[in-house]
Design an enzyme around this catalytic site. Sequence first.
Site, PDB file in Angstrom:
ATOM      1  N   ARG A  59      22.654  52.909  16.006  1.00 16.25           N
ATOM      2  CA  ARG A  59      22.606  53.528  17.090  1.00 16.25           C
ATOM      3  C   ARG A  59      22.704  55.251  17.046  1.00 16.25           C
ATOM      4  O   ARG A  59      22.321  55.523  18.021  1.00 16.25           O
ATOM      5  CB  ARG A  59      24.014  52.848  18.065  1.00 16.25           C
ATOM      6  CG  ARG A  59      23.738  51.433  18.502  1.00 16.25           C
ATOM      7  CD  ARG A  59      24.967  50.891  19.027  1.00 16.25           C
ATOM      8  NE  ARG A  59      25.764  49.898  18.049  1.00 16.25           N
ATOM      9  CZ  ARG A  59      26.786  49.573  18.171  1.00 16.25           C
ATOM     10  NH1 ARG A  59      27.520  50.169  19.230  1.00 16.25           N
ATOM     11  NH2 ARG A  59      27.178  48.511  17.486  1.00 16.25           N
ATOM     12  N   GLU A  68      35.516  48.259  13.152  1.00 16.12           N
ATOM     13  CA  GLU A  68      36.475  47.656  14.001  1.00 16.12           C
ATOM     14  C   GLU A  68      36.183  46.119  13.599  1.00 16.12           C
ATOM     15  O   GLU A  68      37.105  45.406  13.690  1.00 16.12           O
ATOM     16  CB  GLU A  68      36.083  47.909  15.504  1.00 16.12           C
ATOM     17  CG  GLU A  68      37.365  47.186  16.163  1.00 16.12           C
ATOM     18  CD  GLU A  68      37.014  47.240  17.818  1.00 16.12           C
ATOM     19  OE1 GLU A  68      35.926  48.000  18.079  1.00 16.12           O
ATOM     20  OE2 GLU A  68      37.787  46.874  18.660  1.00 16.12           O
TER      21      GLU A  68
END
Length: 179
Positions: free
Chosen positions: A62, A99
């Site tokens: 991204r 994460e």
Amino acid sequence: MTFDHDLKASVRTIPDYPKPGIMFRDITTLLADARAFRRAVDELVHPWAGNKIDKVAGMEARGFILGGAVAHQLSAGFVPIRKKGKLPHTTVRIAYSLEYGIDEMEMHVDAIHPGERVILVDDLIATGGTAEGAVKLLRQIGANVMAACFIIDLPELGGAAKLRAMGVPVRTLMTFEGH
Ligand SMILES: O=P(O)(O)OC[C@H]1O[C@H](OP(=O)(O)OP(=O)(O)O)[C@H](O)[C@@H]1O
Ligand SMILES: Nc1ncnc2[nH]cnc12
């Protein structure tokens, strides 16, 4: 941080992706909205307009979309930081955790000349593991990391604070609580 309700409303949340318990903040809806995409890039670029930035570094995947647009706006070069095994020339590599997983990232050793002024760009900072790894790689090859900027901050996960503790100024456009 600039809070902008319209920009925030363009981000979609998908619960339990890619793992149970993760609230995935999906920027594809922001990217597909022409006004939101332009606004996000303009906001990321704003503090650097008129400054000399040599390179923008973006993390796969991204960070490529946003980093390319930011580099173009700043008339800077773009440097891809890729997941392992994708770059053809000699690389520096580092393991990192994020994460919802662990991985390794790489960049070409000659992508940046020592002392060049570099901005790091990604869509989101959560634990900061990805950005921390990127800053370490950039510094390893002599980059002067001027700042890191992200559309989204998940402050409960501490990534922005971690980067600031490394001496990197951080700019984010919005926060989500309850990661
Ligand atoms: O702050 P962290 O906990 O390190 O997490 C943030 C990173 O996680 C996402 O990338 P991901 O690895 O999912 O890759 P993708 O862009 O290819 O989807 C995001 O785009 C950041 O790069
Ligand atoms: N909650 C989250 N949503 C989207 N991308 C992420 N990368 C790390 N955590 C994320």
